[in-house]
Design an enzyme around this catalytic site. Structure first.
Site, PDB file in Angstrom:
ATOM      1  CB  SER A 112       6.203   5.247  10.835  1.00 16.04           C
ATOM      2  OG  SER A 112       5.128   5.034  11.701  1.00 16.04           O
TER       3      SER A 112
ATOM      4  CG  HIS B 287      -2.495   4.012  13.182  1.00 25.24           C
ATOM      5  ND1 HIS B 287      -1.652   2.929  13.288  1.00 25.24           N
ATOM      6  CD2 HIS B 287      -1.706   5.054  12.843  1.00 25.24           C
ATOM      7  CE1 HIS B 287      -0.404   3.314  13.013  1.00 25.24           C
ATOM      8  NE2 HIS B 287      -0.415   4.597  12.755  1.00 25.24           N
TER       9      HIS B 287
ATOM     10  CE  LYS C  28      -1.026   1.803   3.918  1.00 28.23           C
ATOM     11  NZ  LYS C  28      -1.534   2.122   5.255  1.00 28.23           N
ATOM     12  CB  SER C  29       3.589   2.302   2.254  1.00 28.71           C
ATOM     13  OG  SER C  29       2.768   2.270   3.401  1.00 28.71           O
TER      14      SER C  29
ATOM     15  CD  GLU D 199       2.154  -0.449   7.982  1.00 31.60           C
ATOM     16  OE1 GLU D 199       1.314   0.413   7.704  1.00 31.60           O
ATOM     17  OE2 GLU D 199       2.872  -0.985   7.129  1.00 31.60           O
TER      18      GLU D 199
ATOM     19  N   GLY E  43      -4.934   7.272   5.499  1.00 36.92           N
ATOM     20  CA  GLY E  43      -3.976   8.263   5.975  1.00 36.92           C
ATOM     21  C   GLY E  43      -3.142   8.809   4.829  1.00 36.92           C
TER      22      GLY E  43
ATOM     23  CE  LYS F 253      -7.432   2.630   5.932  1.00 35.66           C
ATOM     24  NZ  LYS F 253      -6.006   2.786   5.770  1.00 35.66           N
TER      25      LYS F 253
ATOM     26  CD  GLN G 224       0.060   8.178   6.817  1.00 36.54           C
ATOM     27  OE1 GLN G 224      -0.874   8.825   7.265  1.00 36.54           O
ATOM     28  NE2 GLN G 224      -0.089   6.942   6.353  1.00 36.54           N
TER      29      GLN G 224
HETATM   30  O1  LIG Z   1       3.582   6.524   4.863  1.00 33.90           O
HETATM   31  C1  LIG Z   1       2.914   5.493   4.900  1.00 33.90           C
HETATM   32  O2  LIG Z   1       2.613   4.853   3.863  1.00 33.90           O
HETATM   33  C2  LIG Z   1       2.476   4.976   6.211  1.00 33.90           C
HETATM   34  C3  LIG Z   1       3.058   5.450   7.362  1.00 33.90           C
HETATM   35  C4  LIG Z   1       2.675   4.957   8.709  1.00 33.90           C
HETATM   36  O3  LIG Z   1       1.850   5.933   9.303  1.00 33.90           O
HETATM   37  P1  LIG Z   1       2.103   6.526  10.789  1.00 33.90           P
HETATM   38  O4  LIG Z   1       3.443   7.141  10.817  1.00 33.90           O
HETATM   39  O5  LIG Z   1       0.983   7.487  10.952  1.00 33.90           O
HETATM   40  O6  LIG Z   1       1.996   5.347  11.721  1.00 33.90           O
HETATM   41  C5  LIG Z   1       1.927   3.632   8.637  1.00 33.90           C
HETATM   42  O7  LIG Z   1       1.417   3.286   9.893  1.00 33.90           O
HETATM   43  C6  LIG Z   1       0.835   3.707   7.603  1.00 33.90           C
HETATM   44  O8  LIG Z   1       0.138   2.489   7.552  1.00 33.90           O
HETATM   45  C7  LIG Z   1       1.427   3.937   6.231  1.00 33.90           C
HETATM   46  C1  LIG Z   2      -2.159   3.113   9.802  1.00 34.48           C
HETATM   47  C2  LIG Z   2      -2.508   2.529   8.661  1.00 34.48           C
HETATM   48  O1  LIG Z   2      -3.027   3.152   7.562  1.00 34.48           O
HETATM   49  P1  LIG Z   2      -3.079   4.645   7.043  1.00 34.48           P
HETATM   50  O2  LIG Z   2      -2.256   4.690   5.781  1.00 34.48           O
HETATM   51  O3  LIG Z   2      -4.510   4.911   6.767  1.00 34.48           O
HETATM   52  O4  LIG Z   2      -2.511   5.557   8.114  1.00 34.48           O
HETATM   53  C3  LIG Z   2      -2.359   1.063   8.466  1.00 34.48           C
HETATM   54  O5  LIG Z   2      -2.582   0.603   7.336  1.00 34.48           O
HETATM   55  O6  LIG Z   2      -2.020   0.348   9.425  1.00 34.48           O
END
Ligand SMILES: O=C(O)C1=C[C@@H](OP(=O)(O)O)[C@@H](O)[C@H](O)C1
Ligand SMILES: C=C(OP(=O)(O)O)C(=O)O
Length: 433
Positions: free
Chosen positions: A196, A344, A23-24, A317, A92, A414, A170
């Site tokens: 993170s 989250h 996803k990221s 996560e 997010g 999701k 993020q």
């Molecule tokens: O940059 C990203 O793709 C993400 C960063 C993280 O967020 P946080 O730093 O808010 O935990 C992670 O938990 C999220 O699922 C995805």
């Molecule tokens: C925190 C998460 O998602 P989001 O990218 O919506 O922050 C997750 O997938 O665990």
């Protein structure tokens, strides 16, 4: 909402689990392709609710996306994004990465999302953008969805911007992604604790790979700072790795059933936080092997491995799946550095404690940590609060306890559509086609 009966394992799992794209990584690839200097192709992109919303938002801003032989062909937007009305869902990545991009334009863009998304923090990011000339109009509570934003963003005084990334990495990734598009070299810093960090590294690597000149200033210094030079990203064609965070519940199934799970395509080196599964599960007594055919984990089985004391601030996560593993350990666990999980999809620290205790477990919400003492569980329904990782947590608990239901298993769409089908397939010895 319907309750899914979580299947119990009839014996040790033995499965090959092919996971869809990260996803990221997909979010970063979509962003960079959409603002790049030429059409590009993304292979292995995740097709799930979060990434569909990301694509939908970028389309409104002027980029276009077309399936091409199993890949995604991306035609970038113009110089500036078009004004838009963005549905963030509960993602997010959408609600944090795209407001800075929208603020490159003088036009007004509106952001809103699911009711649960309105509880997720945004204030540090929006404040940083206001410091760079963006006008933000809050329709509800300040620092929350819904809001409108318009630019243009200007290079701030001292060519320096800062954001508090202790509640979410993020915010920092969002500023790093927009930094090369503002027009002047920019120092982007994050005073204080940055959660993170692997996700921030992922952003920096994606930018560098796309030809953006970005370097960390004084890595050992007290404030993490990056110097980002202006330029249009040139990502070329991009391959997305399998989602290693979503490997978690399947590897957990190997742990608690005393079985074996192989995940093909596990990268040798990656900035995905899910790569930490190798060290975590190895520490808890699993046999972990990374080879050309992927990652294989052989678990000791419920009650046959110790608990863990783990600082999860870099890999938050992974917490829900790890909490489910800890619930079947032979000794107590402490998962710390997780206060930011309260922002989250739901307040995950509270939700994990509540749901484990609902089934007769013993979990304490300690503010920034979760303490889990293994205890026999009883039948019951796990509430998921629209959180895909809470649903996977419930599925893992159900492997060793009969009569566990999971409300709204569909929320797994999701990031992992078809989770219930994959789960059933893995339990019945699912093999790669
Ligand atoms: O940059 C990203 O793709 C993400 C960063 C993280 O967020 P946080 O730093 O808010 O935990 C992670 O938990 C999220 O699922 C995805
Ligand atoms: C925190 C998460 O998602 P989001 O990218 O919506 O922050 C997750 O997938 O665990």
């Amino acid at each position: 909402m319907t309750v899914w009966e979580a299947p119990t394992a009839s014996g040790p799992i033995d499965a090959v689990v092919a996971l869809p794209g990260s996803k990221s990584q997909t979010a970063r690839a979509l962003y960079l392709a959409a603002v790049s200097d030429a059409p590009t192709t993304i292979r292995g992109a995740l097709d799930a609710r979060d990434t569909r919303l990301f694509v939908g938002a970028l389309e409104q801003m002027g980029a276009s996306f077309a399936p091409q032989g199993g890949a995604l062909r991306v035609t970038p937007m113009g110089e500036r994004p078009r004004p838009a009305a963005i549905d963030c869902g509960l993602a997010g990545t959408v609600m944090r990465f795209l407001p800075p991009l929208a603020a490159l334009s003088r036009g007004t863009t509106r952001f809103d999302g699911d009711a649960a998304a309105r509880a997720r923090p945004l204030a540090p990011l929006l404040g940083a953008l206001e410091g760079m000339g963006a006008r933000v109009h809050h329709e509800g509570a300040p620092g929350r969805l819904p809001f409108t934003i318009r630019g243009p963003l200007r290079t701030p005084l001292g060519a320096q911007c800062a954001v508090d990334a202790s509640a979410s990495s993020q915010f920092l990734s969002a500023l790093l992604l927009v930094a090369p598009l503002i027009g002047d070299p920019l120092f982007v810093s994050a005073p204080g604790r940055v959660v993170s960090m692997p996700h921030v590294e992922m952003t920096v690597r994606a930018l560098a790979r796309a030809g953006i000149d970005i370097e960390e200033v004084d890595e050992a210094g007290p404030v993490r700072t990056w110097h980002v030079f202006p330029g249009r990203p040139s990502p070329g064609d991009t391959d997305i790795e399998p989602d290693l965070s979503n490997a978690g519940p399947f590897l957990a199934a190997a742990m608690v059933t005393g079985g074996r799970v192989r995940v093909p395509g596990w990268p040798r080196a990656t900035s995905q936080p899910g790569d930490a599964w190798r060290a975590i599960l190895g520490h808890m007594g699993a046999r972990v092997e990374l080879g050309d055919d992927g990652l294989t984990v052989e678990g000791p089985g419920a009650g046959n491995y110790p608990g863990i004391d783990a600082d999860m601030s870099a890999v938050g996560e992974l917490t829900p799946a790890l909490a489910a593993i800890c619930a079947s350990a032979s000794s107590p666990s402490r998962l710390s550095g997780i206060a930011h999980l309260r922002g989250h999809e739901t307040d995950r620290v509270a939700a994990l404690a509540t749901e484990l205790n609902r089934l007769g477990g013993d979990a304490q919400d300690g503010g920034d940590c979760l303490a889990i003492t293994p205890a026999p569980l009883r039948p019951g329904t796990v509430e998921t609060y629209e959180d895909h990782r809470m649903a996977a947590f419930g599925a893992v608990l159900g492997l060793t306890t009969a009569g566990v239901g999971v409300r709204d298993i569909e929320c797994t769409s999701k990031t992992l559509p078809g989770f219930a089908r994959m789960w059933a397939g893995a339990l019945t010895g699912g093999r790669e086609p």
